[in-house]
Design a protein around this motif. Structure first.
Motif, PDB file in Angstrom:
ATOM      1  N   GLU A 182      -7.639   5.192  -8.281  1.00 22.66           N
ATOM      2  CA  GLU A 182      -8.597   5.657  -7.076  1.00 22.66           C
ATOM      3  C   GLU A 182      -8.841   6.910  -7.296  1.00 22.66           C
ATOM      4  OE1 GLU A 182      -4.482   5.424  -6.152  1.00 22.66           O
ATOM      5  OE2 GLU A 182      -5.644   3.872  -6.918  1.00 22.66           O
ATOM      6  N   GLY A 183      -8.441   7.740  -8.142  1.00 26.89           N
ATOM      7  CA  GLY A 183      -8.916   8.821  -8.339  1.00 26.89           C
ATOM      8  C   GLY A 183      -7.599   9.824  -8.372  1.00 26.89           C
ATOM      9  N   TRP A 184      -7.976  11.482  -8.691  1.00 23.91           N
ATOM     10  CA  TRP A 184      -6.935  11.967  -8.906  1.00 23.91           C
ATOM     11  C   TRP A 184      -5.412  12.417  -7.527  1.00 23.91           C
ATOM     12  CZ3 TRP A 184      -5.939  14.301 -13.067  1.00 23.91           C
ATOM     13  CH2 TRP A 184      -7.379  14.023 -14.329  1.00 23.91           C
ATOM     14  N   ARG A 185      -4.222  12.343  -8.013  1.00 24.71           N
ATOM     15  CA  ARG A 185      -3.309  11.827  -7.308  1.00 24.71           C
ATOM     16  C   ARG A 185      -2.323  13.699  -7.228  1.00 24.71           C
ATOM     17  NH1 ARG A 185       2.334   9.016  -8.660  1.00 24.71           N
ATOM     18  NH2 ARG A 185       2.966  10.901  -9.191  1.00 24.71           N
ATOM     19  N   ASP A 186      -1.929  14.220  -6.691  1.00 27.63           N
ATOM     20  CA  ASP A 186      -0.815  15.301  -6.099  1.00 27.63           C
ATOM     21  C   ASP A 186       0.299  14.239  -6.547  1.00 27.63           C
ATOM     22  OD1 ASP A 186      -2.576  16.695  -5.117  1.00 27.63           O
ATOM     23  OD2 ASP A 186      -1.885  16.990  -3.687  1.00 27.63           O
ATOM     24  N   GLU A 245      11.060  10.422  -1.021  1.00 33.23           N
ATOM     25  CA  GLU A 245      10.770  12.124  -0.580  1.00 33.23           C
ATOM     26  C   GLU A 245      11.797  11.907  -0.068  1.00 33.23           C
ATOM     27  OE1 GLU A 245       8.318  15.905   1.469  1.00 33.23           O
ATOM     28  OE2 GLU A 245       7.579  14.220   1.150  1.00 33.23           O
ATOM     29  N   ARG A 246      12.136  10.455   1.449  1.00 32.19           N
ATOM     30  CA  ARG A 246      13.387  10.735   2.218  1.00 32.19           C
ATOM     31  C   ARG A 246      14.570  10.402   1.248  1.00 32.19           C
ATOM     32  NH1 ARG A 246       9.672   8.649   6.031  1.00 32.19           N
ATOM     33  NH2 ARG A 246      10.463   6.100   5.417  1.00 32.19           N
ATOM     34  N   VAL A 247      14.549   9.521   0.302  1.00 33.56           N
ATOM     35  CA  VAL A 247      15.482   8.984  -0.964  1.00 33.56           C
ATOM     36  C   VAL A 247      16.269  10.484  -1.294  1.00 33.56           C
ATOM     37  CG1 VAL A 247      15.930   8.004  -2.984  1.00 33.56           C
ATOM     38  CG2 VAL A 247      15.242   6.888  -0.593  1.00 33.56           C
ATOM     39  N   MET A 248      14.862  11.279  -2.205  1.00 30.26           N
ATOM     40  CA  MET A 248      15.508  12.644  -2.861  1.00 30.26           C
ATOM     41  C   MET A 248      15.902  13.239  -1.829  1.00 30.26           C
ATOM     42  SD  MET A 248      11.710  12.908  -5.554  1.00 30.26           S
ATOM     43  CE  MET A 248      11.251  12.005  -4.036  1.00 30.26           C
ATOM     44  N   GLN A 249      15.877  13.860  -0.938  1.00 32.43           N
ATOM     45  CA  GLN A 249      16.131  14.626  -0.311  1.00 32.43           C
ATOM     46  C   GLN A 249      17.879  14.153   0.665  1.00 32.43           C
ATOM     47  OE1 GLN A 249      13.538  15.019   3.031  1.00 32.43           O
ATOM     48  NE2 GLN A 249      11.688  16.102   2.108  1.00 32.43           N
ATOM     49  N   LYS A 250      17.604  12.969  -0.058  1.00 31.43           N
ATOM     50  CA  LYS A 250      18.953  12.321   0.844  1.00 31.43           C
ATOM     51  C   LYS A 250      19.893  12.801  -0.038  1.00 31.43           C
ATOM     52  CE  LYS A 250      21.277   9.011   3.231  1.00 31.43           C
ATOM     53  NZ  LYS A 250      21.459   6.900   3.567  1.00 31.43           N
ATOM     54  N   ILE A 251      19.578  12.355  -1.810  1.00 28.02           N
ATOM     55  CA  ILE A 251      20.739  13.327  -2.322  1.00 28.02           C
ATOM     56  C   ILE A 251      21.156  13.748  -2.827  1.00 28.02           C
ATOM     57  CG2 ILE A 251      20.343  10.368  -3.550  1.00 28.02           C
ATOM     58  CD1 ILE A 251      18.857  12.036  -5.800  1.00 28.02           C
ATOM     59  N   GLY A 252      20.308  15.276  -1.781  1.00 23.33           N
ATOM     60  CA  GLY A 252      20.375  16.585  -2.072  1.00 23.33           C
ATOM     61  C   GLY A 252      19.416  17.316  -2.970  1.00 23.33           C
ATOM     62  N   MET A 253      18.419  16.194  -3.315  1.00 25.58           N
ATOM     63  CA  MET A 253      17.517  17.292  -4.303  1.00 25.58           C
ATOM     64  C   MET A 253      16.868  18.009  -3.578  1.00 25.58           C
ATOM     65  SD  MET A 253      15.893  14.054  -6.595  1.00 25.58           S
ATOM     66  CE  MET A 253      15.926  15.259  -8.210  1.00 25.58           C
ATOM     67  N   VAL A 254      16.107  19.446  -3.837  1.00 24.89           N
ATOM     68  CA  VAL A 254      15.671  20.784  -3.623  1.00 24.89           C
ATOM     69  C   VAL A 254      14.176  19.794  -3.715  1.00 24.89           C
ATOM     70  CG1 VAL A 254      15.130  23.364  -3.436  1.00 24.89           C
ATOM     71  CG2 VAL A 254      17.311  21.906  -2.967  1.00 24.89           C
ATOM     72  N   TRP A 255      13.393  20.356  -2.666  1.00 26.57           N
ATOM     73  CA  TRP A 255      11.611  20.684  -3.353  1.00 26.57           C
ATOM     74  C   TRP A 255      11.644  21.677  -4.101  1.00 26.57           C
ATOM     75  CZ3 TRP A 255       7.157  24.052  -1.345  1.00 26.57           C
ATOM     76  CH2 TRP A 255       6.061  22.606  -1.909  1.00 26.57           C
ATOM     77  N   GLU A 256      11.303  21.537  -5.327  1.00 24.82           N
ATOM     78  CA  GLU A 256      10.349  22.513  -5.564  1.00 24.82           C
ATOM     79  C   GLU A 256       8.900  22.522  -6.109  1.00 24.82           C
ATOM     80  OE1 GLU A 256      12.136  23.964  -8.293  1.00 24.82           O
ATOM     81  OE2 GLU A 256      13.919  23.260  -8.557  1.00 24.82           O
ATOM     82  N   GLY A 257       7.934  21.975  -5.816  1.00 23.76           N
ATOM     83  CA  GLY A 257       7.031  22.276  -5.843  1.00 23.76           C
ATOM     84  C   GLY A 257       6.007  20.855  -5.694  1.00 23.76           C
ATOM     85  N   ARG A 258       5.013  21.263  -5.581  1.00 21.78           N
ATOM     86  CA  ARG A 258       3.401  20.130  -5.457  1.00 21.78           C
ATOM     87  C   ARG A 258       2.438  21.066  -6.543  1.00 21.78           C
ATOM     88  NH1 ARG A 258       1.167  17.350  -0.314  1.00 21.78           N
ATOM     89  NH2 ARG A 258      -0.104  16.086  -1.606  1.00 21.78           N
ATOM     90  N   LEU A 259       2.427  19.986  -7.586  1.00 25.19           N
ATOM     91  CA  LEU A 259       1.623  19.792  -8.596  1.00 25.19           C
ATOM     92  C   LEU A 259       0.216  18.660  -7.930  1.00 25.19           C
ATOM     93  CD1 LEU A 259       3.723  19.084 -11.698  1.00 25.19           C
ATOM     94  CD2 LEU A 259       2.891  21.148 -10.933  1.00 25.19           C
ATOM     95  N   ARG A 260      -0.622  20.014  -8.027  1.00 23.91           N
ATOM     96  CA  ARG A 260      -1.926  19.373  -7.357  1.00 23.91           C
ATOM     97  C   ARG A 260      -2.694  18.872  -8.313  1.00 23.91           C
ATOM     98  NH1 ARG A 260      -5.174  24.048  -5.452  1.00 23.91           N
ATOM     99  NH2 ARG A 260      -6.663  23.117  -4.480  1.00 23.91           N
TER     100      ARG A 260
END
Length: 63
Positions: free
Chosen positions: A46-50, A24-39
């Protein structure tokens, strides 16, 4: 490990496990923007992952 895709050569997208703070820090560092979270996006042993979705527009990356 993030998964990176290019859509129509104008936008790059990346998904990552929310538990992976380093990716997540790498994506932010290169200038990417958070779009959302897929639940419950991916079924693992081990089960479902977001998934976190980050993106960057070509015009923002090239500037």
């Amino acid at each position: 490990m993030p998964i990176f895709t290019i859509a129509f050569r104008s936008k790059g997208r990346c998904t990552s496990d929310p538990r992976n703070k380093g990716s997540e820090r790498v994506m932010q560092k290169i200038g990417m923007v958070w779009e959302g979270r897929l639940r419950e996006d991916l079924l693992l042993s081990e089960g479902w992952r977001d998934s976190l979705i980050y993106s960057i527009l070509a015009r923002d990356y090239n500037s």
